[in-house]
Structures are given as structure tokens and as C-alpha cells.
Write a protein that holds these residues in place. Sequence first.
Motif, PDB file in Angstrom:
ATOM      1  N   ARG A 165       2.116 -16.289  44.100  1.00 42.71           N
ATOM      2  CA  ARG A 165       2.621 -17.661  44.126  1.00 42.71           C
ATOM      3  C   ARG A 165       3.703 -17.858  43.062  1.00 42.71           C
ATOM      4  O   ARG A 165       3.660 -17.236  41.999  1.00 42.71           O
ATOM      5  N   PHE A 166       4.660 -18.765  43.358  1.00 38.79           N
ATOM      6  CA  PHE A 166       5.586 -19.204  42.324  1.00 38.79           C
ATOM      7  C   PHE A 166       5.851 -20.697  42.494  1.00 38.79           C
ATOM      8  O   PHE A 166       5.678 -21.249  43.588  1.00 38.79           O
ATOM      9  N   LYS A 167       6.317 -21.338  41.404  1.00 39.38           N
ATOM     10  CA  LYS A 167       6.510 -22.795  41.404  1.00 39.38           C
ATOM     11  C   LYS A 167       7.909 -23.191  41.867  1.00 39.38           C
ATOM     12  O   LYS A 167       8.069 -24.024  42.760  1.00 39.38           O
ATOM     13  N   ASP A 168       8.903 -22.642  41.215  1.00 39.78           N
ATOM     14  CA  ASP A 168      10.278 -23.068  41.487  1.00 39.78           C
ATOM     15  C   ASP A 168      11.205 -21.877  41.329  1.00 39.78           C
ATOM     16  O   ASP A 168      10.768 -20.740  41.125  1.00 39.78           O
ATOM     17  N   GLU A 169      12.498 -22.123  41.418  1.00 37.03           N
ATOM     18  CA  GLU A 169      13.480 -21.046  41.380  1.00 37.03           C
ATOM     19  C   GLU A 169      13.398 -20.241  40.088  1.00 37.03           C
ATOM     20  O   GLU A 169      13.436 -19.002  40.113  1.00 37.03           O
ATOM     21  N   ALA A 170      13.279 -20.925  38.973  1.00 29.21           N
ATOM     22  CA  ALA A 170      13.206 -20.226  37.691  1.00 29.21           C
ATOM     23  C   ALA A 170      11.960 -19.351  37.618  1.00 29.21           C
ATOM     24  O   ALA A 170      12.003 -18.216  37.116  1.00 29.21           O
ATOM     25  N   ASP A 171      10.851 -19.868  38.120  1.00 26.76           N
ATOM     26  CA  ASP A 171       9.607 -19.106  38.118  1.00 26.76           C
ATOM     27  C   ASP A 171       9.722 -17.887  39.031  1.00 26.76           C
ATOM     28  O   ASP A 171       9.254 -16.791  38.697  1.00 26.76           O
ATOM     29  N   ALA A 172      10.374 -18.076  40.179  1.00 24.58           N
ATOM     30  CA  ALA A 172      10.552 -16.955  41.105  1.00 24.58           C
ATOM     31  C   ALA A 172      11.373 -15.849  40.469  1.00 24.58           C
ATOM     32  O   ALA A 172      11.054 -14.656  40.589  1.00 24.58           O
ATOM     33  N   LEU A 173      12.446 -16.216  39.771  1.00 26.52           N
ATOM     34  CA  LEU A 173      13.279 -15.214  39.106  1.00 26.52           C
ATOM     35  C   LEU A 173      12.515 -14.489  38.010  1.00 26.52           C
ATOM     36  O   LEU A 173      12.620 -13.266  37.858  1.00 26.52           O
ATOM     37  N   ARG A 174      11.740 -15.236  37.248  1.00 22.87           N
ATOM     38  CA  ARG A 174      10.972 -14.624  36.161  1.00 22.87           C
ATOM     39  C   ARG A 174      10.006 -13.579  36.715  1.00 22.87           C
ATOM     40  O   ARG A 174       9.939 -12.446  36.217  1.00 22.87           O
ATOM     41  N   ILE A 175       9.281 -13.933  37.773  1.00 24.07           N
ATOM     42  CA  ILE A 175       8.307 -13.010  38.354  1.00 24.07           C
ATOM     43  C   ILE A 175       9.015 -11.834  39.029  1.00 24.07           C
ATOM     44  O   ILE A 175       8.625 -10.673  38.864  1.00 24.07           O
ATOM     45  N   ALA A 212      14.807  -9.451  48.189  1.00 20.07           N
ATOM     46  CA  ALA A 212      15.231 -10.318  49.289  1.00 20.07           C
ATOM     47  C   ALA A 212      14.904 -11.756  48.957  1.00 20.07           C
ATOM     48  O   ALA A 212      13.944 -12.039  48.232  1.00 20.07           O
ATOM     49  N   VAL A 213      15.720 -12.673  49.495  1.00 18.39           N
ATOM     50  CA  VAL A 213      15.543 -14.108  49.299  1.00 18.39           C
ATOM     51  C   VAL A 213      15.623 -14.785  50.648  1.00 18.39           C
ATOM     52  O   VAL A 213      16.559 -14.544  51.426  1.00 18.39           O
ATOM     53  N   TRP A 214      14.658 -15.653  50.916  1.00 16.86           N
ATOM     54  CA  TRP A 214      14.614 -16.415  52.166  1.00 16.86           C
ATOM     55  C   TRP A 214      14.770 -17.883  51.822  1.00 16.86           C
ATOM     56  O   TRP A 214      13.900 -18.488  51.194  1.00 16.86           O
ATOM     57  N   SER A 239      20.915 -14.097  44.047  1.00 15.33           N
ATOM     58  CA  SER A 239      21.516 -12.770  44.183  1.00 15.33           C
ATOM     59  C   SER A 239      22.218 -12.345  42.900  1.00 15.33           C
ATOM     60  O   SER A 239      22.276 -11.151  42.585  1.00 15.33           O
ATOM     61  N   GLU A 240      22.756 -13.318  42.159  1.00 19.50           N
ATOM     62  CA  GLU A 240      23.433 -13.001  40.904  1.00 19.50           C
ATOM     63  C   GLU A 240      22.463 -12.635  39.791  1.00 19.50           C
ATOM     64  O   GLU A 240      22.792 -11.846  38.907  1.00 19.50           O
ATOM     65  N   GLN A 241      21.260 -13.184  39.843  1.00 20.02           N
ATOM     66  CA  GLN A 241      20.332 -13.013  38.727  1.00 20.02           C
ATOM     67  C   GLN A 241      19.198 -12.025  38.986  1.00 20.02           C
ATOM     68  O   GLN A 241      18.513 -11.610  38.041  1.00 20.02           O
ATOM     69  N   LEU A 242      18.996 -11.628  40.231  1.00 19.53           N
ATOM     70  CA  LEU A 242      17.979 -10.616  40.516  1.00 19.53           C
ATOM     71  C   LEU A 242      18.469  -9.251  40.037  1.00 19.53           C
ATOM     72  O   LEU A 242      19.594  -8.847  40.331  1.00 19.53           O
ATOM     73  N   ARG A 243      17.635  -8.559  39.307  1.00 13.39           N
ATOM     74  CA  ARG A 243      18.006  -7.261  38.747  1.00 13.39           C
ATOM     75  C   ARG A 243      17.643  -6.165  39.740  1.00 13.39           C
ATOM     76  O   ARG A 243      16.629  -5.465  39.600  1.00 13.39           O
TER      77      ARG A 243
END
Length: 492
Positions: free
Chosen positions: A395-405, A416-418, A429-433
Motif C-alpha cells: 500500500r501507499f498513500k500518495d505520490e511522495a509515498d509511492a516514490l519513497r517505497i 511502471a506507473v499507471w 518517470s523523472e524521479q524513479l531510479r
Amino acid sequence: MKRYQLRIDGQKPDPDSRTWFETQNPYTAQAWAEVPKGNAKDVDLAVKAAHRALTAGPWAELTATQRGALLRRLGDLIARDATKLATIEVRDNGKLFAEMQSQLNYIPQWFYYYGGLADKVQGTTIPLDKKGYFAYTRNEPVGVVAAITPWNSPLMLLSWKIAPALAAGCTVVAKPSEFTSASTLELADLFEEAGFPPGVFNVVTGFGPEVGTPLVEHPLVSKISFTGSDATGRRINEAAGRHLKHTAMELGGKSPNVVFEDADLEQAAFGAISGIFAATGQTCIAGSRLLVQESIHDAFVERLLAVARAARMGDPMSPETQVGPVTTPPQYQKVLEYIDIARNEGATAVLGGSKGSRPECGDGWFVEPTIFTNVKNDMRIAQEEVFGPVLSVIRFKDEADALRIANDVRFGLAAAVWTSDIGRAIRMSEQLRAGTVWINTYRAVSFMAPFGGYKDSGLGRENGIDAIREYLQAKCVWINSGAVTGNPFVMR
């Protein structure tokens, strides 16, 4: 059973050991062919043959245009034999015939693309800051390449290496996985038919200590291109570093597949299934971490289960089968062990979680498609590569949480991002490593698109124009066009 020979310098010699080992069909768990058990002497013969071809043979005299024509001819022969080669791969690695036929139909494009690119690699002239001098660069082949490939997509991943390497003018010694060597040996026959000179492409089969290690350490090998586990990749890279060899490493992954509440949930569910259960999860880009926004988590998991429960297991040659066996007995045991680890960590198996025991699984090495919920990102099941049909839902809460996880893992091969929000898609796409980021799709690859990893997922890039540069080295040539020699003890 069919007995194979090595491929060295255009010949088919027996291995120096005069011994063979059996290769098994993952669906029947029965041996179907015998593969040569190579050793360091075989490696030495193959590398020396490749070095002769590189430096003194007809290959060294060919123009780049002539090399390209040979590559395109090889592509034609692969296209002609695609069904035969796909059938051999299914027999050897247990992946679906539909998947392997699709791969073999597509593989010729690598040889067409790099065949066309072979004579497009150009040097440059340099507008020097020094009068009386002219300088230019030329790109030359890096040398003999050791191509070490895994068992999950043998010919596809081999093509990613050898097509640009040969276009660059290198020669190759291939070491396929001991579990799936047959298709590489079959491919070698097509090189002779295409007209490649002896020694340009050689194959030595066998095990890591007897073949892989001496190949990596051979003094005439200049470049090692490896696809496989990160642990093995580290050892190879360390050995290469001691001899200052060039390397390209395409290693493991633990890819995040991120689903936001504004996504097309039906397509996202299909993407999640494709990301983990296609190829029985035995792919470095497997979307094994499914990150789902809290607001849609429960409903999305139900949608996912509805699709996954209907997955048909069985004979990989059957067009009705959707999930095939695990390729090797050690990997089969590893996947089952990770399922136990996940349960012990507190994850909940809402689907599968056991070996495949359906009648259609026969005696093969099947694992039921498995989905875990209540997964925390610090669990081993969320951090370590399982390489099987096992999905962790987080589970994640928001965009920032999704990026952190998503970024909180040592791998970075794909993601991938949906979402229906184009701004969010671009930001993510810019911030995913990760070396590859898909938006509203999954498992898309092309001979034109660079592929490789961040972090522990590897070094270098395969595919696209970037790949040929991995097999070239630049030389700068200086010409005195009229400069007067000054003090010989001072740099010009």
C-alpha cells in the motif's frame, strides 16, 4: 537423446573432458539432450580462435558494410528457423511456446538493425586549439567478447549482446547457462551458413568454475558482457577489474509497478499480471512489487485475483497454457523457500502459495501463481529477487509515498506507473531510479531502445545506438601538418 558438440573455430569438437551432461525438460522433468562439459582447455582454444579471427583472419579484412551484410543474412536464417529454435527453447527452459515463438520472430530485427548500423559508426575531426596540427578520431572494436547468458531467454539475451558486438567488429565466445545451452549451439550452426568466417562466433558450454571463470580471466578476452544474478555479476566484475577488462552487467531487479487511483484499473490489472506471471516471473524486469494506492487497494486486489485465478497452468507447448514451469530444480526450490519466508514475515497469501499440484502440471517444476498482501517494504519478500511467480502487494498513500517505497530497494532495472495524469507520469518517470520506466504498460522492449540498470541492477546499456558503443573504443590520431618542433622537453 541428441548429443551436442562445442562450436570452436568453425568446427564441432568434442569437449576436452570427453564428458557430457544431461539437460532436462522442465515440464516433464526428463532429460532430452546431452551437452558438452567444457573446461579451461576448451575455453583457451575458443578464445584463441576468436583472437585470430579478430586480428588476422578474413573477418579482420571485412569492411563494416560487409559485416552488416553478414548480420542481415544471419537475421534471415533465424527468421527461417524461428519455430525450430523456439521449440528447442521451450523444451530446454519451459517457457510458453507462444512467448518463445514471439521472441524468435522478433530476434532477427536485432541483426537487421545492427547490420544497418555497422557502417554508420563514424569518427570526428577535432578543431584543435593548436596551429599546425590535424586530429581525428576513429572507433575500433574493443576485442574478443565473452558473452555469458542466463537460462530464462537464452537467444533473445544473447542477441542483445552479439548483434552490436559483431557490428562493431568484435569476435565472440559465448557461454550459455548450463541449464539452457541447446539453442545457442543450434544458433552457432547458422553462422557458418550465413558465411561468417571461422572463429568469429564460438560456443563453450559447461559450468561456471570450469568454463565461466577461465573465460572471464583469459588474457585475450577484452570485454565481458554478462546477464544474470547480481551476486555472480559482482564476482565477474571484480575478476574483470583485476585485469582491467571492459564489462557490461545486466543484473537482477525488484521492479515497482505503481498503480494510482486515477489509473485505468482494468488495464492496470492486466499490466500487473503481465509483469509478474508472464514468463512464470522468471524475468529480470518482473514487476514483483505491486504498489497500490490505499483508496483502491482492496478493490484492485479483488480485480487482480479474478484475473489471476483463471490463469491456466500446464504444457508450455499448448496454446491454452498461460503459466509454465520454473526452469530449473534449484530455482524451483528457491521460489518455494521465499514463499515460506514471506509467510514467516507476516505476509498473507491471498492466492497460491504452494507448488503446482494440478493434474495438468504432471511431473514438472510448477509453482502456483502467488499473491501476497500485507507486505511491508522492508520484508525480504519485497527486497530480494525471487525470480518466480510471486507478487508482493504494498500500500501507499500518495505520490511522495509511492516514490519513497519504489526507490527504497537496492535494484533499479525497471519500473511502471499507471495513471491518467500526464503530469504525474512525467514527475514519476523523472524521479524513479530505474533504467526503464513504463507508463501505462509493462514488459515492452525494442532493439531500438536502450536497456540497463541503475544501482545494483548493473552497468552499461544493451539495445539501441548506445549498445554498439559498449563494444567500441575511441582512438585519437594526431597529424603534424606544419607545426615546427620546439623544445623537445616541453609538451606540445
